[in-house]
Design a protein around this motif. Structure first.
Motif, mmCIF file in Angstrom:
data_model
loop_
_atom_site.group_PDB
_atom_site.id
_atom_site.type_symbol
_atom_site.label_atom_id
_atom_site.label_comp_id
_atom_site.label_asym_id
_atom_site.label_seq_id
_atom_site.Cartn_x
_atom_site.Cartn_y
_atom_site.Cartn_z
ATOM 1 N N TYR A 35 80.988 -87.982 86.707
ATOM 2 C CA TYR A 35 79.680 -88.612 86.706
ATOM 3 C C TYR A 35 79.654 -89.684 87.798
ATOM 4 C CZ TYR A 35 79.262 -86.711 81.942
ATOM 5 O OH TYR A 35 79.215 -85.884 80.851
ATOM 6 N N LEU A 43 74.083 -92.624 83.842
ATOM 7 C CA LEU A 43 75.187 -91.733 84.171
ATOM 8 C C LEU A 43 74.629 -90.431 84.744
ATOM 9 C CD1 LEU A 43 76.930 -92.437 80.803
ATOM 10 C CD2 LEU A 43 77.925 -93.035 83.009
ATOM 11 N N PHE A 45 75.231 -86.819 86.024
ATOM 12 C CA PHE A 45 76.199 -85.723 85.953
ATOM 13 C C PHE A 45 76.414 -85.125 87.338
ATOM 14 C CE2 PHE A 45 78.351 -82.048 84.321
ATOM 15 C CZ PHE A 45 77.908 -80.982 85.083
ATOM 16 N N TYR A 48 81.184 -80.142 86.078
ATOM 17 C CA TYR A 48 81.948 -79.906 84.857
ATOM 18 C C TYR A 48 82.959 -78.795 85.127
ATOM 19 C CZ TYR A 48 82.598 -77.119 80.572
ATOM 20 O OH TYR A 48 83.125 -76.360 79.564
ATOM 21 N N ASP A 56 79.111 -74.481 87.211
ATOM 22 C CA ASP A 56 77.843 -74.975 87.734
ATOM 23 C C ASP A 56 78.104 -76.158 88.658
ATOM 24 O OD1 ASP A 56 74.717 -76.124 86.153
ATOM 25 O OD2 ASP A 56 75.316 -75.903 88.249
ATOM 26 N N ARG A 97 86.975 -78.608 73.967
ATOM 27 C CA ARG A 97 85.765 -77.815 73.871
ATOM 28 C C ARG A 97 85.899 -76.935 72.657
ATOM 29 N NH1 ARG A 97 81.321 -77.104 76.745
ATOM 30 N NH2 ARG A 97 80.169 -75.175 76.455
ATOM 31 N N GLN A 105 83.625 -87.110 74.603
ATOM 32 C CA GLN A 105 84.203 -87.296 75.921
ATOM 33 C C GLN A 105 84.929 -88.644 75.965
ATOM 34 O OE1 GLN A 105 81.457 -86.422 79.201
ATOM 35 N NE2 GLN A 105 80.197 -85.280 77.740
ATOM 36 N N HIS B 32 74.820 -86.553 71.518
ATOM 37 C CA HIS B 32 75.991 -87.429 71.563
ATOM 38 C C HIS B 32 75.504 -88.842 71.843
ATOM 39 C CE1 HIS B 32 78.922 -83.977 72.793
ATOM 40 N NE2 HIS B 32 77.809 -83.467 72.307
ATOM 41 N N TYR B 34 76.813 -92.786 73.013
ATOM 42 C CA TYR B 34 77.875 -93.578 73.628
ATOM 43 C C TYR B 34 77.376 -95.010 73.815
ATOM 44 C CZ TYR B 34 80.373 -89.282 74.760
ATOM 45 O OH TYR B 34 81.054 -88.092 74.675
ATOM 46 N N PHE B 44 82.664 -93.313 73.153
ATOM 47 C CA PHE B 44 82.010 -92.400 72.225
ATOM 48 C C PHE B 44 81.709 -93.078 70.893
ATOM 49 C CE2 PHE B 44 81.111 -88.539 70.026
ATOM 50 C CZ PHE B 44 81.753 -88.612 68.805
ATOM 51 N N ILE B 47 78.685 -87.706 67.355
ATOM 52 C CA ILE B 47 77.998 -86.475 67.723
ATOM 53 C C ILE B 47 77.208 -85.995 66.524
ATOM 54 C CG2 ILE B 47 78.251 -84.032 68.307
ATOM 55 C CD1 ILE B 47 80.771 -84.631 69.752
ATOM 56 N N LEU B 49 75.425 -82.560 65.201
ATOM 57 C CA LEU B 49 75.428 -81.130 65.521
ATOM 58 C C LEU B 49 74.366 -80.325 64.795
ATOM 59 C CD1 LEU B 49 79.279 -80.502 65.511
ATOM 60 C CD2 LEU B 49 77.777 -80.630 67.494
ATOM 61 N N PHE B 87 73.697 -94.953 75.340
ATOM 62 C CA PHE B 87 73.245 -93.718 75.973
ATOM 63 C C PHE B 87 73.278 -92.567 74.972
ATOM 64 C CE2 PHE B 87 73.117 -95.024 80.374
ATOM 65 C CZ PHE B 87 74.100 -95.991 80.494
ATOM 66 N N PRO B 91 74.396 -81.529 75.912
ATOM 67 C CA PRO B 91 74.819 -80.484 76.844
ATOM 68 C C PRO B 91 73.614 -79.665 77.278
ATOM 69 C CG PRO B 91 75.455 -79.922 74.616
ATOM 70 C CD PRO B 91 74.890 -81.296 74.566
ATOM 71 N N GLY B 94 73.808 -73.435 77.727
ATOM 72 C CA GLY B 94 75.058 -72.778 78.083
ATOM 73 C C GLY B 94 76.218 -73.737 78.183
ATOM 74 N N GLY B 95 75.938 -75.016 78.034
ATOM 75 C CA GLY B 95 77.004 -76.017 78.043
ATOM 76 C C GLY B 95 77.681 -76.188 79.382
ATOM 77 N N GLN B 96 76.991 -75.820 80.475
ATOM 78 C CA GLN B 96 77.618 -75.924 81.787
ATOM 79 C C GLN B 96 77.463 -77.296 82.412
ATOM 80 O OE1 GLN B 96 79.399 -73.483 82.387
ATOM 81 N NE2 GLN B 96 78.517 -72.078 80.911
ATOM 82 N N ASN B 97 76.664 -78.133 81.790
ATOM 83 C CA ASN B 97 76.531 -79.491 82.291
ATOM 84 C C ASN B 97 76.312 -80.416 81.107
ATOM 85 O OD1 ASN B 97 73.912 -79.038 81.517
ATOM 86 N ND2 ASN B 97 73.021 -79.182 83.550
ATOM 87 N N PHE B 98 76.093 -81.689 81.392
ATOM 88 C CA PHE B 98 75.860 -82.656 80.330
ATOM 89 C C PHE B 98 74.924 -83.707 80.880
ATOM 90 C CE2 PHE B 98 77.231 -83.867 76.128
ATOM 91 C CZ PHE B 98 76.848 -85.199 76.053
ATOM 92 N N PHE B 100 72.770 -87.285 80.318
ATOM 93 C CA PHE B 100 72.579 -88.515 79.562
ATOM 94 C C PHE B 100 71.169 -89.047 79.762
ATOM 95 C CE2 PHE B 100 76.583 -89.730 77.728
ATOM 96 C CZ PHE B 100 77.546 -89.103 78.490
#
Lengths: 116, 110
Positions: A35, A43, A45, A48, A56, A97, A105, B32, B34, B44, B47, B49, B87, B91, B94-98, B100
Protein backbone atom coordinates in the motif's frame (compact mmCIF):
# COMPACT_ATOMS: atom_id res chain seq x y z
CA UNK A 1 7.20 -14.29 16.82
CA UNK A 2 8.67 -11.86 14.34
CA UNK A 3 6.32 -9.49 12.63
CA UNK A 4 6.46 -7.99 9.17
CA UNK A 5 9.68 -6.11 8.55
CA UNK A 6 10.46 -3.52 5.91
CA UNK A 7 13.67 -1.94 4.79
CA UNK A 8 14.88 0.67 4.59
CA UNK A 9 12.81 2.53 7.16
CA UNK A 10 13.64 5.82 5.46
CA UNK A 11 14.86 6.55 1.98
CA UNK A 12 15.74 9.90 0.51
CA UNK A 13 16.46 9.88 -3.18
CA UNK A 14 16.90 12.35 -5.99
CA UNK A 15 14.28 12.72 -8.65
CA UNK A 16 14.96 10.34 -11.52
CA UNK A 17 16.75 7.69 -9.45
CA UNK A 18 15.48 4.14 -8.99
CA UNK A 19 14.62 2.77 -5.55
CA UNK A 20 13.95 -0.69 -4.15
CA UNK A 21 11.81 -1.28 -1.11
CA UNK A 22 11.88 -4.62 0.66
CA UNK A 23 9.27 -6.47 2.67
CA UNK A 24 9.77 -9.59 4.80
CA UNK A 25 6.36 -11.03 5.64
CA UNK A 26 5.46 -13.21 8.60
CA UNK A 27 6.62 -16.75 7.99
CA UNK A 28 3.85 -18.90 6.56
CA UNK A 29 1.72 -16.00 5.34
CA UNK A 30 0.84 -16.68 1.73
CA UNK A 31 -0.77 -13.33 1.00
CA UNK A 32 1.23 -10.12 0.75
CA UNK A 33 -0.02 -6.60 0.06
CA UNK A 34 1.67 -3.31 -0.79
CA UNK A 35 0.00 0.00 0.00
CA UNK A 36 1.00 3.63 -0.35
CA UNK A 37 0.03 6.30 2.16
CA UNK A 38 0.65 9.93 1.38
CA UNK A 39 0.88 12.39 4.27
CA UNK A 40 -2.44 12.60 6.08
CA UNK A 41 -4.14 10.41 3.52
CA UNK A 42 -5.65 6.94 3.41
CA UNK A 43 -4.24 3.61 2.32
CA UNK A 44 -3.91 3.24 -1.44
CA UNK A 45 -3.76 -0.38 -2.60
CA UNK A 46 -0.87 -1.08 -4.97
CA UNK A 47 -0.55 -4.82 -5.49
CA UNK A 48 -1.40 -8.17 -3.95
CA UNK A 49 0.56 -11.42 -4.08
CA UNK A 50 -0.79 -14.86 -3.42
CA UNK A 51 2.32 -16.96 -3.19
CA UNK A 52 4.65 -15.63 -5.86
CA UNK A 53 2.01 -14.52 -8.29
CA UNK A 54 0.29 -11.17 -8.54
CA UNK A 55 -3.03 -11.72 -10.30
CA UNK A 56 -3.88 -8.04 -10.53
CA UNK A 57 -1.32 -5.31 -11.14
CA UNK A 58 -3.85 -2.61 -12.01
CA UNK A 59 -3.33 -0.85 -8.66
CA UNK A 60 0.22 0.13 -9.54
CA UNK A 61 0.14 3.92 -10.28
CA UNK A 62 2.27 3.77 -13.42
CA UNK A 63 4.61 1.51 -15.37
CA UNK A 64 7.48 2.94 -13.32
CA UNK A 65 6.27 0.75 -10.48
CA UNK A 66 6.92 -2.99 -10.37
CA UNK A 67 6.93 -5.64 -7.70
CA UNK A 68 8.02 -9.19 -7.32
CA UNK A 69 7.92 -11.87 -4.70
CA UNK A 70 10.29 -14.78 -4.59
CA UNK A 71 10.05 -18.09 -2.76
CA UNK A 72 6.64 -17.12 -1.47
CA UNK A 73 8.36 -14.89 1.03
CA UNK A 74 10.33 -11.67 0.49
CA UNK A 75 8.85 -9.04 -1.79
CA UNK A 76 10.50 -6.08 -3.47
CA UNK A 77 8.72 -2.98 -4.74
CA UNK A 78 10.76 -1.10 -7.32
CA UNK A 79 10.11 2.44 -8.42
CA UNK A 80 12.03 3.58 -11.48
CA UNK A 81 12.79 7.20 -12.38
CA UNK A 82 11.27 8.45 -9.14
CA UNK A 83 9.15 11.59 -9.17
CA UNK A 84 8.32 13.95 -6.32
CA UNK A 85 4.74 12.69 -6.25
CA UNK A 86 6.11 9.25 -5.32
CA UNK A 87 7.00 10.62 -1.89
CA UNK A 88 4.92 8.70 0.65
CA UNK A 89 5.05 5.92 3.20
CA UNK A 90 5.00 2.51 1.54
CA UNK A 91 3.41 -0.14 3.72
CA UNK A 92 3.57 -3.88 3.34
CA UNK A 93 1.14 -6.30 4.98
CA UNK A 94 0.88 -10.07 5.07
CA UNK A 95 -1.89 -12.45 5.99
CA UNK A 96 -3.16 -15.98 5.77
CA UNK A 97 -5.71 -16.61 3.11
CA UNK A 98 -8.55 -18.77 4.33
CA UNK A 99 -11.28 -20.34 2.26
CA UNK A 100 -13.48 -17.43 3.20
CA UNK A 101 -11.16 -14.81 1.79
CA UNK A 102 -8.40 -12.67 3.26
CA UNK A 103 -7.82 -12.82 6.98
CA UNK A 104 -6.41 -10.06 9.14
CA UNK A 105 -3.47 -8.21 7.68
CA UNK A 106 -0.34 -7.60 9.71
CA UNK A 107 1.39 -4.43 8.66
CA UNK A 108 5.07 -3.66 8.64
CA UNK A 109 6.38 -0.32 9.96
CA UNK A 110 6.62 1.12 6.46
CA UNK A 111 9.30 2.77 4.36
CA UNK A 112 9.15 6.55 4.23
CA UNK A 113 10.26 7.61 0.75
CA UNK A 114 11.22 11.19 0.08
CA UNK A 115 12.04 12.26 -3.46
CA UNK A 116 13.93 15.54 -3.66
CA UNK B 1 -14.48 1.16 -5.63
CA UNK B 2 -13.55 2.78 -2.33
CA UNK B 3 -15.95 2.41 0.61
CA UNK B 4 -17.35 5.60 2.09
CA UNK B 5 -16.83 6.40 5.77
CA UNK B 6 -18.64 8.83 8.01
CA UNK B 7 -18.00 10.97 9.86
CA UNK B 8 -14.64 12.19 8.56
CA UNK B 9 -13.61 13.18 12.06
CA UNK B 10 -15.02 13.06 15.56
CA UNK B 11 -13.90 14.50 18.89
CA UNK B 12 -14.97 12.84 22.12
CA UNK B 13 -14.42 13.17 25.81
CA UNK B 14 -13.25 10.11 27.72
CA UNK B 15 -16.19 7.86 28.50
CA UNK B 16 -18.34 9.00 25.58
CA UNK B 17 -19.55 6.70 22.83
CA UNK B 18 -19.03 6.97 19.08
CA UNK B 19 -20.23 5.26 15.92
CA UNK B 20 -18.26 5.12 12.68
CA UNK B 21 -20.05 4.05 9.53
CA UNK B 22 -18.74 2.37 6.40
CA UNK B 23 -20.79 1.84 3.27
CA UNK B 24 -20.26 0.71 -0.28
CA UNK B 25 -22.12 1.01 -3.56
CA UNK B 26 -20.96 -2.52 -4.38
CA UNK B 27 -21.74 -5.77 -2.60
CA UNK B 28 -19.70 -6.31 0.53
CA UNK B 29 -18.60 -9.88 1.22
CA UNK B 30 -16.63 -9.01 4.28
CA UNK B 31 -15.61 -5.87 6.15
CA UNK B 32 -12.33 -5.39 7.96
CA UNK B 33 -11.67 -2.68 10.53
CA UNK B 34 -8.23 -1.25 11.38
CA UNK B 35 -6.96 1.52 13.62
CA UNK B 36 -3.88 3.58 12.85
CA UNK B 37 -2.27 5.75 15.49
CA UNK B 38 -0.25 8.74 14.38
CA UNK B 39 3.11 7.69 13.00
CA UNK B 40 2.37 3.99 13.32
CA UNK B 41 1.21 1.20 11.05
CA UNK B 42 -2.45 0.16 10.96
CA UNK B 43 -3.49 -2.49 13.46
CA UNK B 44 -6.23 -5.03 12.86
CA UNK B 45 -9.39 -4.74 14.98
CA UNK B 46 -11.89 -7.20 13.55
CA UNK B 47 -13.38 -8.87 10.49
CA UNK B 48 -17.08 -9.28 9.83
CA UNK B 49 -17.89 -12.12 7.48
CA UNK B 50 -21.62 -12.65 7.63
CA UNK B 51 -24.54 -10.32 7.26
CA UNK B 52 -25.69 -9.13 10.65
CA UNK B 53 -22.68 -10.57 12.39
CA UNK B 54 -21.36 -8.57 15.28
CA UNK B 55 -17.87 -8.84 16.64
CA UNK B 56 -16.28 -7.35 19.69
CA UNK B 57 -12.87 -6.19 20.79
CA UNK B 58 -12.78 -4.85 24.33
CA UNK B 59 -15.41 -2.13 24.28
CA UNK B 60 -15.27 -1.86 20.50
CA UNK B 61 -17.86 -3.80 18.54
CA UNK B 62 -19.12 -3.79 14.99
CA UNK B 63 -22.06 -4.85 12.90
CA UNK B 64 -22.40 -5.75 9.25
CA UNK B 65 -25.57 -5.43 7.20
CA UNK B 66 -25.08 -7.13 3.84
CA UNK B 67 -28.37 -5.95 2.42
CA UNK B 68 -27.60 -2.32 3.15
CA UNK B 69 -23.97 -2.86 2.15
CA UNK B 70 -22.76 -1.17 5.27
CA UNK B 71 -20.93 -1.76 8.51
CA UNK B 72 -20.76 0.26 11.71
CA UNK B 73 -18.06 0.36 14.36
CA UNK B 74 -19.21 1.13 17.90
CA UNK B 75 -16.81 2.54 20.46
CA UNK B 76 -18.27 2.42 23.95
CA UNK B 77 -16.98 4.37 26.94
CA UNK B 78 -14.05 5.63 24.87
CA UNK B 79 -10.57 5.73 26.32
CA UNK B 80 -7.66 7.98 25.46
CA UNK B 81 -6.03 4.98 23.77
CA UNK B 82 -8.86 4.86 21.22
CA UNK B 83 -7.55 7.97 19.50
CA UNK B 84 -6.41 7.37 15.96
CA UNK B 85 -7.73 6.97 12.45
CA UNK B 86 -10.14 4.13 11.83
CA UNK B 87 -10.27 2.49 8.42
CA UNK B 88 -12.77 0.03 7.06
CA UNK B 89 -11.66 -2.14 4.18
CA UNK B 90 -12.99 -4.83 1.94
CA UNK B 91 -11.57 -7.26 -0.61
CA UNK B 92 -12.42 -6.59 -4.22
CA UNK B 93 -14.36 -9.01 -6.37
CA UNK B 94 -12.39 -12.23 -6.58
CA UNK B 95 -10.20 -11.09 -3.72
CA UNK B 96 -7.47 -9.86 -6.04
CA UNK B 97 -7.17 -6.53 -4.31
CA UNK B 98 -8.15 -4.80 -1.09
CA UNK B 99 -9.72 -1.38 -0.79
CA UNK B 100 -9.77 0.81 2.31
CA UNK B 101 -12.13 3.66 3.04
CA UNK B 102 -10.71 7.17 3.49
CA UNK B 103 -10.62 6.84 7.27
CA UNK B 104 -12.30 8.48 10.25
CA UNK B 105 -10.08 10.48 12.58
CA UNK B 106 -11.10 9.94 16.20
CA UNK B 107 -9.75 12.13 18.98
CA UNK B 108 -10.50 11.30 22.60
CA UNK B 109 -9.84 14.12 25.04
CA UNK B 110 -9.43 13.81 28.81
Amino acid sequence: GAGVSQSPSNKVTEKGKDVELRCDPISGHTALYWYRQSLGQGLEFLIYFQGNSAPDKSGLPSDRFSAERTGGSVSTLTIQRTQQEDSAVYLCASSYRSGRGPSEQYFGPGTRLTVT
Amino acid sequence: QQPVQSPQAVILREGEDAVINCSSSKALYSVHWYRQKHGEAPVFLMILLKGGEQKGHDKISASFNEKKQQSSLYLTASQLSYSGTYFCGTPGLGGQNFVFGPGTRLSVLP
